[in-house]
Scaffold this active site. Structure first.
Site, PDB file in Angstrom:
ATOM      1  N   LYS A   1      52.719  76.597 105.681  1.00 47.55           N
ATOM      2  CA  LYS A   1      51.857  75.486 106.101  1.00 47.55           C
ATOM      3  C   LYS A   1      51.077  74.924 104.931  1.00 47.55           C
ATOM      4  CE  LYS A   1      49.746  72.781 108.999  1.00 47.55           C
ATOM      5  NZ  LYS A   1      50.491  71.627 109.576  1.00 47.55           N
ATOM      6  N   GLU A   2      50.644  75.793 104.029  1.00 42.13           N
ATOM      7  CA  GLU A   2      49.849  75.348 102.886  1.00 42.13           C
ATOM      8  C   GLU A   2      50.685  74.657 101.813  1.00 42.13           C
ATOM      9  OE1 GLU A   2      46.615  75.286 102.224  1.00 42.13           O
ATOM     10  OE2 GLU A   2      46.080  76.058 104.202  1.00 42.13           O
ATOM     11  N   SER A   3      51.849  75.221 101.471  1.00 42.62           N
ATOM     12  CA  SER A   3      52.562  74.731 100.276  1.00 42.62           C
ATOM     13  C   SER A   3      54.059  74.541 100.444  1.00 42.62           C
ATOM     14  CB  SER A   3      52.336  75.713  99.120  1.00 42.62           C
ATOM     15  OG  SER A   3      52.957  76.964  99.421  1.00 42.62           O
TER      16      SER A   3
ATOM     17  N   TYR B   1      45.754  72.604 113.043  1.00 47.32           N
ATOM     18  CA  TYR B   1      46.248  73.460 111.949  1.00 47.32           C
ATOM     19  C   TYR B   1      46.443  74.893 112.442  1.00 47.32           C
ATOM     20  CZ  TYR B   1      45.805  76.121 107.510  1.00 47.32           C
ATOM     21  OH  TYR B   1      45.978  76.986 106.459  1.00 47.32           O
TER      22      TYR B   1
END
Length: 466
Positions: A319-321, A449
Site C-alpha cells: 500500500k505504501e510503495s 486506507y
C-alpha cells in the site's frame, strides 16, 4: 437404597425398548441445505456494506501478482460491487457443493464461478443471465501419451473436477463414440489437475477453454486443441430468494456487455498471451510462485518483531510503495515504507532507498505506535487498526478521534467508533471542538486506507501460505 435401585432399572429398560421400537417414519428428516435458504437480498447486503463472493484461486479467476490482486472474475466482481455501491469480500472455494452450501446458509451472496445451468443445479440456486460462453477442452501433453482425436481416449483414464458438468460431458462422449473410458473425479481446482498433467502424474484432464488457454501460454508442453463440447452459455449463482439482487446483477451484465468492458477485460486476461504468461508464471504470483514480493524474507523478519502475520506487513508495504524501494511521495516520504525525513532520522535510517534500512525504520515506527496504543486498546486485532491509521495520518489525529469518542460515551477500544469521528475531522464543527488538539485532517482518507490495507491482507491470507 436397594429399593430405589431396583425401582429405576425396569423403567430404564422399558425406555430403551420403546426407543428401539420407534418407527423410522416418526423421526424428523433434516432438510437439505438448499431447501430453506437464508433470507438475504440486496437491502441486507447494502446495510452490511459489502458483497461476499465465492471464486476460485486460478489464473483465470483470482490471484496475486507482485502484491496486487488480479483475475478476470475478481475485476468483474469489483466492477459489480462498485455498481451496487458496496465493498467486496472474496471467498475461495474449490468444492462446488460447499460453495452452494455457503450461499444458501447466508455466508456468501454470489458464486462467481462459471456454471452451465441445468435442472439439478436449479435446486441449489437461481442463476444470472449468461456472463459468457464457455467450451470444454481436453488438456494433455505433447509427448508419448498424446492423442489426435477423442476416439483415441478408448481405454484411457481422464481426471475431472468433482461436481462439474464435465462428468456428463464424458458420459455423453462415451455413449456417442462407444468408448470404454474411466473417469476419476477429484475435489480440487482445475489448475491443480492441469499441473498434474504437466508433472506427468496424470495424462488427461478436462477444463474450461479459458483456463486451458492461459495455462498453455506458460506450459509449452500442453496441448489444448481437442474440443470435448462446443460453446455453451455460463452464469453465476445467487440464492433463489434474492430476486432484487438477481435483477441488479442482470442489469449490470447487460451494461458491461453494452459498454464493451467485459470484452476489454477478456482480452487482457485471455488473449494477451505475453502479459498472461508473465503474470501467472512469475515467482511473485500466487498461482505459480507463492511469493508476494522480492522482499518477503525481510518482511517476515520485521513481522516477527511486531508479532504480526507477515502478510499483514506485506499488505502495508504494498500500500505504501508497491514494493518499490525507490518510491518517493509528493510529500517527500521515501522507501518501501514511505518514511518522512524526521522519522528516518528518529529511527536511524541513513539510506532510505536501502530496503533493509527502510523496513527496519518502518518496523521501529510501528513498534512505537504499538506501544503508544497498548494500554488504551488491549485487543491486538483492534489495536492494529489504530496503528495503521496512526501510520497514515499521525497518531495525534487518531488521538483526537479517540478523545471525541470518549467525550460522547463511545467504547474507545473499538476502531469503528474512532473511525466514525476520524472520518469527520474535515468538518469545522469537529476539528474546532475544544477536545481536538491536532486540527483539520482528511480522516475519511485514512479510514479508507485502513480498510484497503486490511482488504489486501485478507486476499493475501486466502492466496499465500503463512
Amino acid at each position: 437404597m436397594v429399593k430405589t435401585r431396583f425401582f429405576f432399572l425396569p423403567i430404564l429398560s422399558l425406555l430403551t425398548f420403546l426407543s428401539a421400537c420407534k418407527s423410522p417414519e416418526s423421526e424428523e428428516t433434516k432438510p437439505d441445505f438448499w431447501e430453506f435458504p437464508a433470507e438475504l437480498d440486496y437491502n441486507a447486503i447494502q446495510n452490511r456494506g459489502f458483497l461476499r463472493a465465492i471464486v476460485d484461486n486460478s489464473s483465470a479467476s483470482y490471484y496475486i501478482y507482485r502484491g496486487r490482486t488480479m483475475g478476470y472474475e475478481f475485476e468483474l466482481l469489483r466492477n459489480l460491487a462498485n455498481h451496487l455501491g458496496v465493498g467486496l469480500r472474496l471467498i475461495v472455494r474449490h468444492d462446488l457443493e460447499d460453495a452452494f452450501r455457503l450461499l444458501n446458509k447466508g455466508k456468501a451472496d454470489i458464486v462467481a464461478i462459471n456454471f452451465e445451468v441445468n435442472e439439478e443445479r436449479k435446486k441449489y440456486a437461481a442463476f444470472t443471465q449468461p456472463v459468457g460462453l464457455m467450451k470444454t477442452v481436453l488438456v494433455q501433453r505433447n509427448d508419448g501419451s498424446h492423442i489426435d482425436s477423442l476416439a483415441q481416449l478408448n481405454g484411457k483414464q481422464v481426471y475431472i473436477k468433482k461436481g462439474t458438468v464435465y462428468k456428463d460431458r464424458m458420459r455423453s462422449l462415451q455413449d456417442s463414440l462407444q468408448l470404454s473410458l474411466s473417469v476419476a473425479e477429484e475435489n480440487t481446482g482445475l489448475e491443480n489437475l492441469i499441473n498434474k498433467v504437466v508433472q506427468e502424474e496424470i495424462d488427461y484432464t478436462v477444463v474450461d477453454n479459458d483456463v486451458a488457454l492461459v495455462n498453455a501460454t506458460y506450459y509449452e508442453i500442453l496441448d489444448v486443441d481437442l474440443t470435448v463440447s462446443e460453446e455453451n452459455p455460463v452464469s453465476w449463482a445467487v440464492r433463489k430468494n434474492a430476486p432484487e439482487l438477481l435483477a441488479l446483477i442482470n442489469e449490470w451484465i447487460a451494461r458491461i456487455d453494452r459498454t464493451g468492458y467485459k470484452a476489454i477485460l477478456y482480452h487482457k486476461y485471455f488473449l494477451n498471451k505475453k502479459n498472461s504468461y508473465y503474470r501467472t508464471s512469475s515467482a511473485f504470483s500466487s498461482v505459480s510462485g507463492g511469493r508476494i514480493s522480492r522482499y518477503d524474507e525481510i518482511i517476515k523478519e520485521g513481522a516477527d518483531q511486531l508479532g504480526w502475520d507477515w502478510r499483514l506487513l506485506a499488505a502495508l508495504v504494498y500500500k505504501e510503495s508497491r514494493f518499490n524501494n525507490a518510491a518517493v511521495s509528493y510529500a517527500g516520504a521515501v522507501g518501501l515504507l514511505q518514511l518522512m525525513p524526521v522519522t528516518l532520522q528518529r529511527f536511524g535510517v541513513n539510506d532510505p532507498n536501502n530496503p533493509y534500512e527502510s523496513l527496519r525504520g518502518g518496523v521501529g515506527y510501528l513498534r512505537y505506535l504499538d506501544g503508544f496504543w497498548m494500554e488504551r486498546v488491549p485487543d491486538n486485532t483492534e489495536r492494529i487498526k489504530f496503528i495503521l491509521a496512526s501510520y497514515n495520518v499521525g497518531h495525534g489525529h487518531v488521538q483526537d478521534a479517540w478523545r471525541l469518542a470518549y467525550k460522547y460515551g463511545k467504547d474507545t477500544r473499538r476502531w469503528k467508533n474512532i473511525a466514525f469521528y476520524l472520518e469527520r475531522k474535515s468538518q469545522p464543527e469537529i476539528y474546532r471542538d475544544p477536545w481536538v488538539k491536532s486540527g483539520y485532517a482528511k480522516g475519511h482518507v485514512t479510514v479508507r486506507y485502513v480498510r484497503e490495507v486490511y482488504g489486501l491482507y485478507e486476499s493475501y491470507k486466502v492466496l499465500v501460505e503463512p
